[in-house]
Every structure is written in C-alpha cells, then in structure tokens.
Design a protein around this motif. Structure first.
Motif, PDB file in Angstrom:
ATOM      1  N   SER A   1       3.161  -4.428   1.994  1.00  0.00           N
ATOM      2  CA  SER A   1       2.299  -4.870   3.085  1.00  0.00           C
ATOM      3  C   SER A   1       2.227  -3.783   4.167  1.00  0.00           C
ATOM      4  O   SER A   1       3.071  -2.883   4.216  1.00  0.00           O
ATOM      5  CB  SER A   1       2.859  -6.152   3.707  1.00  0.00           C
ATOM      6  OG  SER A   1       4.079  -5.848   4.367  1.00  0.00           O
ATOM      7  N   ARG A   2       1.240  -3.929   5.033  1.00  0.00           N
ATOM      8  CA  ARG A   2       1.116  -2.997   6.170  1.00  0.00           C
ATOM      9  C   ARG A   2       2.375  -3.048   7.034  1.00  0.00           C
ATOM     10  O   ARG A   2       2.898  -2.026   7.477  1.00  0.00           O
ATOM     11  CB  ARG A   2      -0.103  -3.402   6.994  1.00  0.00           C
ATOM     12  CG  ARG A   2      -0.432  -2.438   8.096  1.00  0.00           C
ATOM     13  CD  ARG A   2      -1.479  -3.048   9.020  1.00  0.00           C
ATOM     14  NE  ARG A   2      -2.781  -3.173   8.388  1.00  0.00           N
ATOM     15  CZ  ARG A   2      -3.733  -3.998   8.835  1.00  0.00           C
ATOM     16  NH1 ARG A   2      -3.528  -4.761   9.884  1.00  0.00           N
ATOM     17  NH2 ARG A   2      -4.904  -4.058   8.222  1.00  0.00           N
TER      18      ARG A   2
ATOM     19  N   ALA B   1       0.217   1.356   2.080  1.00  0.00           N
ATOM     20  CA  ALA B   1       0.579   0.017   1.596  1.00  0.00           C
ATOM     21  C   ALA B   1       0.041  -0.183   0.182  1.00  0.00           C
ATOM     22  O   ALA B   1       0.748  -0.684  -0.705  1.00  0.00           O
ATOM     23  CB  ALA B   1       0.024  -1.041   2.549  1.00  0.00           C
ATOM     24  N   GLU B   2      -1.183   0.248  -0.038  1.00  0.00           N
ATOM     25  CA  GLU B   2      -1.773   0.094  -1.373  1.00  0.00           C
ATOM     26  C   GLU B   2      -1.003   0.938  -2.391  1.00  0.00           C
ATOM     27  O   GLU B   2      -0.655   0.476  -3.470  1.00  0.00           O
ATOM     28  CB  GLU B   2      -3.246   0.490  -1.340  1.00  0.00           C
ATOM     29  CG  GLU B   2      -3.934   0.147  -2.640  1.00  0.00           C
ATOM     30  CD  GLU B   2      -5.450   0.244  -2.545  1.00  0.00           C
ATOM     31  OE1 GLU B   2      -5.977   0.284  -1.420  1.00  0.00           O
ATOM     32  OE2 GLU B   2      -6.074   0.302  -3.619  1.00  0.00           O
ATOM     33  N   ARG B   3      -0.738   2.180  -2.009  1.00  0.00           N
ATOM     34  CA  ARG B   3      -0.004   3.071  -2.928  1.00  0.00           C
ATOM     35  C   ARG B   3       1.373   2.496  -3.279  1.00  0.00           C
ATOM     36  O   ARG B   3       1.816   2.561  -4.422  1.00  0.00           O
ATOM     37  CB  ARG B   3       0.171   4.440  -2.264  1.00  0.00           C
ATOM     38  CG  ARG B   3       0.787   5.483  -3.198  1.00  0.00           C
ATOM     39  CD  ARG B   3       1.201   6.728  -2.448  1.00  0.00           C
ATOM     40  NE  ARG B   3       2.458   6.531  -1.741  1.00  0.00           N
ATOM     41  CZ  ARG B   3       2.917   7.336  -0.775  1.00  0.00           C
ATOM     42  NH1 ARG B   3       2.206   8.375  -0.391  1.00  0.00           N
ATOM     43  NH2 ARG B   3       4.072   7.082  -0.197  1.00  0.00           N
ATOM     44  N   GLU B   4       2.050   1.922  -2.299  1.00  0.00           N
ATOM     45  CA  GLU B   4       3.423   1.434  -2.493  1.00  0.00           C
ATOM     46  C   GLU B   4       3.476  -0.014  -2.975  1.00  0.00           C
ATOM     47  O   GLU B   4       4.561  -0.532  -3.236  1.00  0.00           O
ATOM     48  CB  GLU B   4       4.194   1.552  -1.170  1.00  0.00           C
ATOM     49  CG  GLU B   4       4.436   2.983  -0.730  1.00  0.00           C
ATOM     50  CD  GLU B   4       5.398   3.724  -1.659  1.00  0.00           C
ATOM     51  OE1 GLU B   4       6.499   3.232  -1.878  1.00  0.00           O
ATOM     52  OE2 GLU B   4       5.003   4.783  -2.188  1.00  0.00           O
ATOM     53  N   GLY B   5       2.329  -0.667  -3.041  1.00  0.00           N
ATOM     54  CA  GLY B   5       2.332  -2.081  -3.420  1.00  0.00           C
ATOM     55  C   GLY B   5       3.086  -2.916  -2.407  1.00  0.00           C
ATOM     56  O   GLY B   5       3.834  -3.846  -2.753  1.00  0.00           O
TER      57      GLY B   5
ATOM     58  N   THR C   1      -5.748   2.529   9.086  1.00  0.00           N
ATOM     59  CA  THR C   1      -6.238   3.060   7.811  1.00  0.00           C
ATOM     60  C   THR C   1      -5.113   3.740   7.041  1.00  0.00           C
ATOM     61  O   THR C   1      -4.920   3.498   5.835  1.00  0.00           O
ATOM     62  CB  THR C   1      -7.384   4.079   8.072  1.00  0.00           C
ATOM     63  OG1 THR C   1      -8.400   3.399   8.802  1.00  0.00           O
ATOM     64  CG2 THR C   1      -7.963   4.623   6.776  1.00  0.00           C
TER      65      THR C   1
ATOM     66  N   ASP D   1      -2.660   1.241   5.665  1.00  0.00           N
ATOM     67  CA  ASP D   1      -3.195   0.473   4.538  1.00  0.00           C
ATOM     68  C   ASP D   1      -3.267   1.321   3.263  1.00  0.00           C
ATOM     69  O   ASP D   1      -3.035   0.809   2.169  1.00  0.00           O
ATOM     70  CB  ASP D   1      -4.559  -0.108   4.901  1.00  0.00           C
ATOM     71  CG  ASP D   1      -4.422  -1.287   5.875  1.00  0.00           C
ATOM     72  OD1 ASP D   1      -3.273  -1.748   6.087  1.00  0.00           O
ATOM     73  OD2 ASP D   1      -5.448  -1.725   6.432  1.00  0.00           O
ATOM     74  N   GLU D   2      -3.561   2.608   3.424  1.00  0.00           N
ATOM     75  CA  GLU D   2      -3.557   3.499   2.243  1.00  0.00           C
ATOM     76  C   GLU D   2      -2.164   3.549   1.624  1.00  0.00           C
ATOM     77  O   GLU D   2      -1.988   3.447   0.409  1.00  0.00           O
ATOM     78  CB  GLU D   2      -3.975   4.919   2.643  1.00  0.00           C
ATOM     79  CG  GLU D   2      -5.476   5.075   2.883  1.00  0.00           C
ATOM     80  CD  GLU D   2      -5.806   6.405   3.596  1.00  0.00           C
ATOM     81  OE1 GLU D   2      -6.991   6.580   3.916  1.00  0.00           O
ATOM     82  OE2 GLU D   2      -4.888   7.224   3.836  1.00  0.00           O
TER      83      GLU D   2
END
Ligand code: NAP
Length: 292
Positions: A236-237, A230-234, A224, A227-228
């Motif tokens: 991948s995991r 990864a989303e913030r940084e644009g 989790t 993935d948070e």
C-alpha cells in the motif's frame, strides 16, 4: 517482525510501534487494537497522559482506557514495552518542574494500573525548567523503580544534549520527533544525526502525517512516486511511506496511530517493502526537500 534495542538500554521492541493518541472506544474495541498490534510484533505501545485531550473526556483518558485494557487481560502487560509521557498541561502549556513531573508520573502509573513504566518521556521541552532539575527528577523516578528508561519528545538536539549532560551515565534511550515524508526536519536539523552519534533510538510520531500521506493530501509528485513503488512492491501507499522511515540508518521506529485493525496489519507489511537508495532519494526529493 524484526526487533531493535531502544538506545543502549536492554529494552527490545518491534521495528514498528503502536501509538494510543487516538485510542478510543470501549475496552473490547481498544483491546482488539492493542492485541492486533502486539500479535504483529509492534511491541512498543506509546501513550501520554495528555492523550484523550482532544475528546470531551479530557486529560488522562487514553491512559485510563489502556489501563482498562491491561486490567482486562493481565498477560498483555508482559508482552509490551509500555511508553508514556508527561509534561504537557492544558493552558500552561508545559511543565517539567520537579513537583509536576513527579506527580504526573505517579498519576500515569495509577491510570495505567502498572508498577513501572518501561519508557518515560518528557513530552515537550519546558523552557522554564533547567535541565539539571529535569534530569534530577527523572533520575529520582528511575531510582525509585517507577520508570525503567528515559526519553524525550520534540526536543531539539541542543536541548537533548543539555539534558543528557545532566543525566550523566544514564543515557536517554529515545527521542521522539515528528517525522514523515511531510515532515522532514529531523533528517537535517541534527535530530537523527545526534541520535546516531549517541546510540539513541528515534521514535517517529505521525509517520503518515496523521493520515495525509495515505489519503493523498500531499504533493502530487510524492503521491505518484509512492504509488509507483507501491505497485512495484505489491504494497500500500502507507506501507511504502513507512518503509521510507524505516530505511533511515538511525533505525527509526515509526509509531502508527490508525484505529482500524486492517490498517494496523497493513502497517506491519512495511517491513517487507524494499526501497533502494535511488527510491529513497527520489521520495525525499518528491517530498520537496532539496538534497544536500
Ligand atoms: N510526541 C508527540 O508530541 C506526539 C504527537 C502526535 C502523535 N504522537 C504519537 O504518534 C502516534 C501516531 O500518530 P498519528 O496517529 O498521527 O499517526 P499516523 O499513523 O501518521 O496517522 C494515523 C491517522 O491516519 C489515518 N489514516 C488514513 N488512512 C490511513 C491508512 N491507509 N493507514 C493508516 N492510517 C491512515 C488514521 O485514520 P484511521 O484510524 O481511520 O485509520 C489516523 O487518523 C500517536 O498515537 C502517538 O503515540 C506523538
């Protein structure tokens, strides 16, 4: 890609390395992987005489394949810092005796088709080899111009120190422990502290825990968190997990092992992921490590 020096040596390599443990397939396929890594700045190419062992082809297969890649394009050799290892023997399982290491190094040179190995690493400590003898053999290989720099892998800090004591002025350039968010021991067992104390560069093997981090086969809280971020940084995991390795002040070089060209490219994006101090500690805690 940013570079860094291996230990106190003159060898300069990209911040992420490419590993050949899983290297397989035909020459063209293997060459595409190595070229992709080099094009992205992953200039340290890590292999070992034992790689290929898990496939029916046996001992030396990965080095032979890399040798065929190097023979297919003579220019490639000059673009890489070539690292290999010796000292694991199936069924023994470890041998760092003078006779064995000498022969192993010669065999690696032959399979790779090169005159010199840039970084020669003792793959695992041989508990029956006195560090004075290991050091003498490594120095002999170095003096003979067969290897440029020396390193160890899977060595405890005490074993590293014992070998270094017998190497005298010739400093070990690297140490290669298993290190990832699923294998945190080197952070606390003195491996990375020792490396920082002595200017040794740590190379992290299986930095994605053999893929388990990327596929989510990891503690749910860690997945989790990854993935948070990864989303913030644009990103991948996997890239965030590699960025966690990169952020350690020891200047660790993760050795990635994917066989997919798109994933080699994705790994390189890790150098652009920014993890704050808070992010790094949160990931470490989510990986299950009690903070000191
Ligand atoms: N010194 C030692 O004792 C020792 C031991 C082991 C390894 N090593 C070194 O470390 C290198 C790397 O080891 P490793 O291959 O276990 O490293 P890794 O990068 O942790 O794992 C690579 C594996 O993860 C899989 N994977 C799944 N999803 C992925 C994703 N999104 N991105 C990247 N990979 C993904 C790859 O499969 P796909 O190929 O399908 O992408 C591949 O099987 C080796 O090549 C070797 O040089 C050293």
């Amino acid at each position: 890609m940013q570079t860094r020096r291996l230990g106190r040596s003159d060898l300069e390599v990209g911040r992420i390395a490419y590993g050949c443990w899983r290297l397989a397939g035909g020459v063209d396929e293997a060459r595409a992987k190595v070229e992709t890594a080099l094009d992205l700045g992953m200039t340290l190419i890590d292999t070992a005489d034992i790689y290929g062992d898990r496939r029916p082809v046996g001992h030396g297969a990965a080095e032979e394949l890399l040798g065929r890649v190097l023979a297919a394009d003579r220019g490639l050799r000059d673009r890489m810092v070539l690292a290999t290892k010796g000292g694991i023997v199936r069924g023994v399982p470890y041998d760092s005796s003078p006779g064995y290491l000498r022969d192993a190094c010669e065999a690696s040179l032959r399979r790779l088709g090169v005159d010199v190995i840039d970084l020669y690493q003792v793959h695992r400590p041989d508990l029956l080899a006195h560090p004075a003898d290991v050091a003498a053999t490594l120095l002999e290989l170095r003096d003979a111009g067969k290897v440029r720099e020396l390193g160890v892998s899977n060595y405890s800090p005490a074993r590293h120190a014992a070998l270094q004591r017998h190497l005298g002025d010739v400093a070990l350039a690297t140490t290669q422990p298993e290190l990832s968010l699923l294998h945190l021991d080197p952070i606390d067992d003195g491996t990375l502290d020792g490396a920082m104390a002595d200017d040794v560069t740590p190379l992290a093997w299986s930095p994605l825990a053999g893929g388990r981090i990327a596929t989510g086969d990891a503690p749910p809280e860690l997945v989790t968190r990854l993935d948070e971020l990864a989303e913030r940084e644009g990103a991948s995991r996997a890239a965030v997990a590699l960025a966690w390795v990169l952020a350690h002040p020891a200047g660790v070089i993760p050795i990635v092992g994917t066989q997919r060209l798109d994933r080699i490219a994705d790994a390189a994006t890790a150098t652009s992921v920014h993890l704050s101090r808070t992010d790094w500690y949160a990931l470490t805690a989510a990986a299950g490590r009690d903070l000191p």
